[in-house]
Design a protein around this motif. Structure first.
Motif, short mmCIF file in Angstrom:
data_model
loop_
_atom_site.label_atom_id
_atom_site.label_comp_id
_atom_site.label_asym_id
_atom_site.label_seq_id
_atom_site.Cartn_x
_atom_site.Cartn_y
_atom_site.Cartn_z
N TRP A 1 45.36 45.41 48.82
CA TRP A 1 45.98 45.02 47.55
C TRP A 1 45.41 45.81 46.37
O TRP A 1 45.06 45.25 45.34
N TRP A 2 45.32 47.14 46.58
CA TRP A 2 45.11 48.12 45.50
C TRP A 2 43.69 48.08 44.93
O TRP A 2 43.44 48.61 43.85
N SER A 3 42.76 47.49 45.66
CA SER A 3 41.43 47.28 45.10
C SER A 3 40.36 48.22 45.67
O SER A 3 39.41 48.57 44.97
N ASP B 1 36.70 35.01 37.98
CA ASP B 1 36.66 35.30 39.41
C ASP B 1 37.91 35.95 39.98
O ASP B 1 37.91 36.39 41.11
N SER B 2 39.01 35.99 39.22
CA SER B 2 40.21 36.65 39.75
C SER B 2 41.07 37.15 38.61
O SER B 2 40.94 36.73 37.46
N GLY B 3 41.98 38.04 38.95
CA GLY B 3 42.89 38.60 37.96
C GLY B 3 43.74 37.54 37.29
O GLY B 3 43.93 37.56 36.06
N SER B 4 44.24 36.61 38.08
CA SER B 4 45.09 35.55 37.50
C SER B 4 44.33 34.76 36.45
O SER B 4 44.86 34.48 35.37
N ALA C 1 41.74 35.75 34.77
CA ALA C 1 41.45 36.62 33.63
C ALA C 1 42.68 36.76 32.72
O ALA C 1 42.54 36.84 31.49
N VAL C 2 43.88 36.75 33.30
CA VAL C 2 45.09 36.78 32.48
C VAL C 2 45.25 35.43 31.76
O VAL C 2 45.60 35.38 30.57
N GLU C 3 44.98 34.33 32.46
CA GLU C 3 45.01 33.01 31.81
C GLU C 3 44.09 33.02 30.58
O GLU C 3 44.45 32.51 29.53
N TYR D 1 54.63 40.97 36.54
CA TYR D 1 53.79 40.14 37.41
C TYR D 1 52.42 40.05 36.77
O TYR D 1 51.79 41.07 36.48
N HIS D 2 51.95 38.82 36.54
CA HIS D 2 50.64 38.65 35.92
C HIS D 2 49.72 37.72 36.70
O HIS D 2 48.64 37.38 36.22
N GLY D 3 50.14 37.30 37.89
CA GLY D 3 49.28 36.44 38.70
C GLY D 3 50.03 35.24 39.22
O GLY D 3 51.23 35.06 38.95
N ASP D 4 49.31 34.39 39.95
CA ASP D 4 49.94 33.29 40.69
C ASP D 4 49.65 31.91 40.11
O ASP D 4 50.13 30.91 40.64
N PHE E 1 47.07 44.18 27.37
CA PHE E 1 47.35 45.02 28.55
C PHE E 1 46.76 44.33 29.77
O PHE E 1 45.53 44.17 29.86
N ASP E 2 47.62 43.97 30.70
CA ASP E 2 47.16 43.48 32.00
C ASP E 2 47.01 44.72 32.88
O ASP E 2 47.97 45.19 33.49
N GLU E 3 45.79 45.25 32.91
CA GLU E 3 45.50 46.43 33.73
C GLU E 3 44.77 46.04 35.02
O GLU E 3 43.97 46.82 35.55
N VAL E 4 45.06 44.84 35.50
CA VAL E 4 44.47 44.40 36.77
C VAL E 4 44.84 45.38 37.88
O VAL E 4 44.01 45.74 38.72
N ALA E 5 46.09 45.86 37.85
CA ALA E 5 46.52 46.83 38.87
C ALA E 5 46.37 48.27 38.39
O ALA E 5 46.00 49.16 39.16
N THR E 6 46.65 48.54 37.11
CA THR E 6 46.71 49.93 36.64
C THR E 6 45.34 50.50 36.26
O THR E 6 45.18 51.71 36.17
N GLY F 1 40.80 43.81 36.88
CA GLY F 1 40.48 43.03 38.08
C GLY F 1 40.51 43.96 39.28
O GLY F 1 40.05 45.10 39.18
N LYS F 2 41.10 43.51 40.34
CA LYS F 2 41.29 44.29 41.58
C LYS F 2 40.20 45.35 41.81
O LYS F 2 39.21 45.05 42.44
N ALA F 3 40.38 46.59 41.29
CA ALA F 3 39.44 47.68 41.59
C ALA F 3 38.11 47.55 40.85
O ALA F 3 37.20 48.35 41.08
#
Ligand SMILES: *Cc1c(COP(=O)(O)O)cnc(C)c1O
Length: 399
Positions: free
Chosen positions: A40-42, A98-101, A103-105, A133-136, A222-227, A249-251
Motif C-alpha cells: 500500500w505504497w509505503s 498512528d495512521s493516515g486516517s 492524521a487527516v481527522e 480519498y482521505h481515509g476510512d 494537502f493530504d500527502e499521505v500517498a504523494t 503517512g504511509k511512507a
C-alpha cells in the motif's frame, strides 16, 4: 478468524501467505514476487533494509513506547526537528498519530477549531475534490468521494458539511464565490489522487487554489499521505505550492510501522496558542510519537535525503515512459504516469479479473482495483525488475 480489508469474506480468494520479505521481493512458501504495490505504497526502501532494521532494533532495546502525554523522548524530538528543517516554508508544528486516517481527522479538526477559536462559527464546511480519498474513518469518508463508501454513507443522506468539486479551475472559483465565508478548509490529495483511481491533474489548479484560499481566508490542506516522499516525482507537492497543513503517512516510516503526522504552519499553530485552555487542540492518540516509529521514520528520511531518492524516482519515471509510451489496446482507456506511479485504466473492471493470479505466476505481486491496473514500486527497484513489472502488465493485454 481474520476479517480482511475491503473484502466480501464469502467470496474472497485465499490471500498469499508471506513467510519472508527482502528488498523488493515477497516470498511465499514456493514463490518469489516483486511487490509492485510497496505494501500500500509505503515500503519505499524495500523490505528488511539493514539500516532501518538497525534503527528500530536499537530503539527497542531502550524502550518501545512511552505516551506523549506528560512525557517526551529523543526519537520524537529528533524526528520533529528533522521534519521542521526538511519540510518547506513554516510547516514546523508536528502532531503525530498512528495512521493516515487519524492524521487527516486531526487536520480537519484543526481547520474547524482554528475558526471556532476566532469565533467564526459559520465556517463549518469543507471543500474537497470529486474522487477524493482521505481515509476510512467517518469524517475522512465524508470528505472523500469514494464510490465504495457511498453505499454506507447513504444512511446519513447528503452531507451538509462537504462540497465536492472536479479538478477544474472554473469549478474551483465558483465554489469559492458561493461558499467562501462558510468554508474552513480546502483539502486535496495534491497532483495525484490515489485510491480514487490514480487520477493526475495539473499544478496550476493548486496554484489557483492557494490564491483563492489566501483571498478568502480558507486553510489549504494537502493530504500527502500517498504523494509524500517522492511518489509524484516531487519530494513533496508542498515544495511546489505551500499548504497551511500537510498530512504525511504511509511512507513516513518506510512502511515499517504505522505512523503519520499532521504538520501545521505558524498561522494555524498561533490560532491555538493563547491563555484559554479551551483553545487547545483536544486530540491525543495513545500511540502518537511511538518511539519505534519515530526512530525508523528518522532513519527513513535520512536515507531518502542522503541516497538521492529523487534521482531514483526520476529514473523510474523515465523507464516507465520508455516501456509504456505508445502501448495501446482497445480495452485500455488511458495510461497515466507520474513519478513513481503508473496506472493503466481500462474500460471495464471485468477486463482485470484474474490479473492478480496471472501476475503471481510471473513473479509479480499486484492488486488492481475497479478499472485501475497500477504499480507503485519500491524506489530501490532495479531497471530489470521494473521492466518485469511493466512487461507483466503489458502481457495481460497480449493474451
Ligand atoms: C492511505 C491514505 C489515507 C489513510 O491512511 P491510513 O494509514 O490507511 O489510515 C489517507 N489519505 C490518503 C491520500 C491515503 O492514500
Amino acid at each position: 478468524m481474520i476479517w480482511y480489508p475491503y473484502e466480501q469474506m464469502k467470496t474472497m480468494k485465499t490471500p498469499y501467505k508471506i513467510i519472508d520479505a527482502n528488498g523488493v521481493y515477497l516470498y511465499t512458501k514456493d514463490n518469489k514476487m516483486i511487490d509492485s504495490v510497496s505494501s500500500w505504497w509505503s515500503v519505499i526502501h524495500g523490505y528488511k533494509h539493514p539500516e532501518l532494521n538497525k534503527a528500530i532494533i536499537s530503539q527497542v532495546e531502550k524502550f518501545s513506547h512511552v505516551m506523549l502525554g506528560g512525557l517526551t523522548h529523543e526519537p520524537v524530538q529528533k524526528l520533529s526537528d528533522k521534519l521542521q528543517s526538511w519540510l518547506p516554508g513554516d510547516l514546523n508544528y508536528c502532531f503525530f498519530s498512528d495512521s493516515g486516517s487519524v492524521a487527516v481527522e486531526v487536520a480537519l479538526k484543526m481547520a474547524l477549531q482554528f475558526y471556532m477559536n476566532q469565533k467564526e462559527e459559520q465556517r463549518t464546511m469543507i471543500l474537497a475534490l470529486e474522487h477524493a480519498y482521505h481515509g476510512d474513518t467517518f469524517k475522512t469518508m465524508e470528505a472523500g468521494d469514494d464510490e465504495d463508501y457511498h453505499f454506507v454513507l447513504k444512511a446519513y443522506g447528503p452531507s451538509k458539511y462537504v462540497v465536492h468539486i472536479p479538478t477544474k479551475i472554473d469549478a474551483l472559483e465558483q465554489a469559492f464565490i458561493k461558499y467562501h465565508d462558510r468554508l474552513n478548509c480546502f483539502i486535496v490529495e495534491p497532483l495525484l489522487q490515489g485510491a480514487g483511481g490514480m487520477r493526475m491533474y495539473d499544478v496550476s489548479f493548486l496554484k489557483r487554489a492557494r490564491e483563492l484560499c489566501d483571498q478568502y481566508g480558507v486553510l489549504l490542506i494537502f493530504d500527502e499521505v500517498a504523494t509524500g516522499f517522492g511518489r509524484t516525482g516531487n519530494r513533496f507537492v508542498a515544495d511546489l505550492v505551500l499548504p497551511d497543513i500537510l498530512v504525511l503517512g504511509k511512507a513516513l516510516t518506510g512502511g515499517y510501522i504505522g505512523h503519520a503526522v499532521t504538520v501545521a504552519n505558524k498561522k494555524v499553530y498561533d490560532g491555538f496558542y493563547d491563555d484559554n485552555p479551551e483553545h487547545a487542540l483536544m486530540h491525543g492518540p495513545t500511540f502518537m510519537g511511538n518511539a519505534l516509529a519515530c526512530s525508523v521514520a528518522l532513519k527513513s528520511t535520512e536515507l531518502f535525503e542522503k541516497q538521492n531518492y529523487m534521482a531514483k524516482i526520476q529514473k523510474i519515471e523515465q523507464i516507465t515512459h520508455r516501456e509504456l509510451d505508445g502501448f495501446s489496446d482497445p480495452r485500455i482507456k488511458e495510461i497515466r504516469i507520474m513519478g513513481g506511479c503508473v496506472c493503466i485504466e481500462v474500460y471495464d473492471s471485468s477486463i482485470l479479473k484474474g490479473y492478480q493470479q496471472f501476475a503471481f505466476e510471473r513473479g509479480v505481486f499486484s492488486r488492481p482495483f475497479l478499472k485501475y491496473l497500477y504499480a507503485m514500486v519500491p524506489y530501490i527497484i532495479t531497471e530489470q525488475e521494473l521492466i518485469k513489472v511493466l512487461d507483466t502488465m503489458k502481457a495481460w493485454f497480449k493474451l
